[in-house]
Design an enzyme around this catalytic site. Sequence first.
Site, short mmCIF file in Angstrom:
data_model
loop_
_atom_site.label_atom_id
_atom_site.label_comp_id
_atom_site.label_asym_id
_atom_site.label_seq_id
_atom_site.Cartn_x
_atom_site.Cartn_y
_atom_site.Cartn_z
CB CYS A 164 -0.93 -0.02 1.20
SG CYS A 164 -1.93 1.47 1.30
CB CYS A 205 -0.68 2.53 4.06
SG CYS A 205 -2.12 1.82 3.32
CG ASP A 206 3.05 1.29 4.51
OD1 ASP A 206 2.60 1.78 5.56
OD2 ASP A 206 2.81 0.14 4.14
#
Length: 315
Positions: A139, A142-143
């Site tokens: 992701c 997300c990261d």
Amino acid sequence: MESSTTEKVNCLIIGSGPAGYTAAIYASRAGLNPVLYQGIQPGGQLTITTEVENYPGYPDGIQGPEMMVHFEKQAKRMGADIRYGLATKVDFSSQPYKVQIDDEKWMEANAVIISTGASAKWLGIESEQRLNGYGVSACAVCDGFFFKGKEVAIVGAGDTAAEEALYLSKICSHVHMIVRRGEMRASKIMQQRVLDTKNITVYWHSETDEVIGDKKVEAVRIKNNQTGSLKEIPVSAFFVAIGHQPNSDIFKDWIDMDEAGYIKTIPGSSKTNIEGVFASGDVQDKIYRQAVTAAGSGCMAALDAERYLSEKGLH
Ligand code: NDP
């Protein structure tokens, strides 16, 4: 099954993506008093995406997570009972159907709507698994932030990979994109955006040989599948964006599926092989997989459930 841990409802919805929430909106308005269990990722896959530009009604686009907050709010406003909890087991042998939540409590329902979506796929190589969470991620949204100003790699060539490569290119110094064929599967407009972005390098005909690093990602070794030549690229993160698999494991003893695990529905409906059990969204759709099609099929499932319950005299 102990009665003290069993709750009976009329309509149970499993999953909280566009399909589940839309089913909840329609089922609530139809007076079915639905209970919805959100699953492991409340809001579903859209909570790990960036801008959604193609959902009608948002002329300026909207962030995926924000859109899912809207879906949830609307379902709650209509009276849906939205709960945290993961469906871990089902027993569809007889009415009322049984669904276990978090390996503990059993729910009994006259109608069940399955909207459990799909999850990211992994390459399946040892180093990817070992370094997962230490620079390996599925992701980017997300990261990506953790690798601000760093060089990163991404594998995949669909719309997700293209979208995530573009996202990363805005945060990271350079994005190395690993594509296994000589062309991309992504839509033309997304491909063009990738190719026009100066700090994205595309490696064609390339596969991931190994993600290198002891405690965290330090490099990726790729292999040209035409020449066999190896190349090591120093990177701080390795993002995997190679598609998804349906979250249908717990239903496999009961519900008809294709070989990839997508639930089969009767064409033109959300009906499964079990009367009173309906499926909507990505868990039953390997073709369109869009938020708007998932929402549409969630609506179908609620209408099918309502009709079924009426016919059975349960509503
Ligand atoms: P896709 O299935 O479309 O693409 C997966 C990609 O990963 C393919 O390019 C495939 O390569 C590659 N791949 C698969 N396995 C491997 C492997 N083992 N090693 C290397 N590469 C691999 O998945 P997406 O998640 O990209 O998209 C899913 C759906 O969602 C699509 O319909 C897409 O259009 C849609 N989508 C739409 C968006 C939007 O409209 N904004 C955004 C994101 C997704 P190959 O091509 O060689 O098979």
